[in-house]
Scaffold this active site. Structure first.
Site, short mmCIF file in Angstrom:
data_model
loop_
_atom_site.label_atom_id
_atom_site.label_comp_id
_atom_site.label_asym_id
_atom_site.label_seq_id
_atom_site.Cartn_x
_atom_site.Cartn_y
_atom_site.Cartn_z
NE ARG A 78 -4.36 -0.23 1.25
CZ ARG A 78 -5.32 -0.94 1.43
NH1 ARG A 78 -5.01 -2.41 0.79
NH2 ARG A 78 -6.38 -0.72 2.00
NE ARG B 29 -17.17 -2.18 -0.35
CZ ARG B 29 -15.90 -2.25 -0.54
NH1 ARG B 29 -15.48 -2.83 -1.81
NH2 ARG B 29 -15.02 -2.02 0.41
P1 AMP Z 1 -9.28 -3.22 1.92
O1 AMP Z 1 -10.32 -4.24 2.31
O2 AMP Z 1 -8.00 -3.70 1.23
O3 AMP Z 1 -9.77 -2.05 1.75
O4 AMP Z 1 -8.63 -3.03 3.47
C1 AMP Z 1 -9.37 -2.55 4.50
C2 AMP Z 1 -8.36 -1.71 5.78
O5 AMP Z 1 -7.62 -2.61 6.19
C3 AMP Z 1 -7.62 -0.72 4.90
O6 AMP Z 1 -8.23 0.67 5.06
C4 AMP Z 1 -6.48 -0.49 5.95
O7 AMP Z 1 -7.11 0.10 7.18
C5 AMP Z 1 -6.22 -2.01 6.47
N1 AMP Z 1 -5.25 -2.70 5.17
C6 AMP Z 1 -5.36 -3.45 4.48
N2 AMP Z 1 -4.21 -3.77 3.72
C7 AMP Z 1 -3.20 -3.08 4.45
C8 AMP Z 1 -1.70 -2.78 4.19
N3 AMP Z 1 -1.22 -3.36 3.05
N4 AMP Z 1 -1.25 -1.84 5.00
C9 AMP Z 1 -1.86 -1.27 5.71
N5 AMP Z 1 -3.23 -1.14 6.07
C10 AMP Z 1 -4.00 -2.23 5.30
#
Ligand code: AMP
Length: 219
Positions: free
Chosen positions: A88, A127
């Site tokens: 990220r 969603r």
């Molecule tokens: P996502 O489902 O990919 O949108 O992830 C949901 C949340 O999980 C994000 O908004 C972050 O708070 C956390 N998260 C997921 N992947 C990462 C990552 N690679 N680095 C840091 N936080 C993450």
């Protein structure tokens, strides 16, 4: 085959990653999903990550990087994987490079899934998510068969805390500031395939598969 899918929240990254991972027969490694399970199960990692996630902020790198390294060391990921939601930011991308170098491996391709911000906000606001299996639904083109219930397991669907307007804005801002520059980082290595993420799910999948196969990425 080691793939990364980069795209903002709501771009269909989870849905497409799932399909592409099955197509190329590699595990779909989704950091957001692993973190949500940790929060649900109230593990030490989950307790730490919860407040960052609810605000729409990134979970600190050291936590996410060690979680990912552990996942990639499992036997099913030995010959390949598809990363969804990781890296990220630049620090995570560099940590990934080090981990892969340690096993003599490297990323084969990066998919940049592109969807305009207005469309993302519209999709995320609408969603609903199943917190058990992670499937997502919306009221326009992917309604659940029984209102408010997951088609796969019947669980009540919920609006994720981070799919509320303030957190959506914050997540998009972080994407543009921290994650989007990774596209240039991987473009410099000639790894990036840009794919238009607007359109029917099957059509977008076809675009991704064709683009990857066009680059010589084979099953
Ligand atoms: P996502 O489902 O990919 O949108 O992830 C949901 C949340 O999980 C994000 O908004 C972050 O708070 C956390 N998260 C997921 N992947 C990462 C990552 N690679 N680095 C840091 N936080 C993450």
């Amino acid at each position: 085959m080691r793939l990364i899918v980069i795209g903002p929240q709501g771009a269909g990254k989870g849905t497409q990653s799932d399909r592409i991972a099955r197509w190329f027969r590699v595990p779909h490694v989704e950091t957001g999903k692993i973190l949500r399970a940790a929060v649900r199960d109230e593990t030490p990692l989950g307790k730490h990550a919860k407040e960052f996630m609810e605000r729409g902020d990134l979970v600190p790198d050291e936590l996410v990087v060690s979680m990912l390294e552990e996942r990639l060391s499992e036997p099913d990921a030995a010959n390949g994987f598809l990363l969804d939601g990781f890296p990220r930011n630049r620090a995570q991308a560099e940590a990934l490079d080090r981990t892969l170098a340690g096993i003599g491996a490297a990323i084969d391709a990066v998919i940049d899934l592109q969807v305009p911000d207005e469309e993302l906000v519209r999709r995320l606001t609408d969603r609903l998510t199943c917190l058990v299996c992670g499937r997502v639904y919306n009221s326009t083109n992917h309604r659940p068969v029984v209102m408010g219930r997951c088609n796969a397991d019947g669980t009540f669907l919920v609006k994720r805390e981070d799919d509320k307007p303030e957190a959506i804005r914050r997540r998009l801002e972080i994407f543009h500031r921290e994650t989007a520059p990774l596209i240039t980082f991987y473009e410099d290595r000639g790894l990036v395939t840009h794919v238009d993420g607007v359109g029917d799910i099957v059509e977008v999948q076809r675009r991704i598969v064709e683009a990857l196969e066009g680059r010589g990425v084979a099953r």
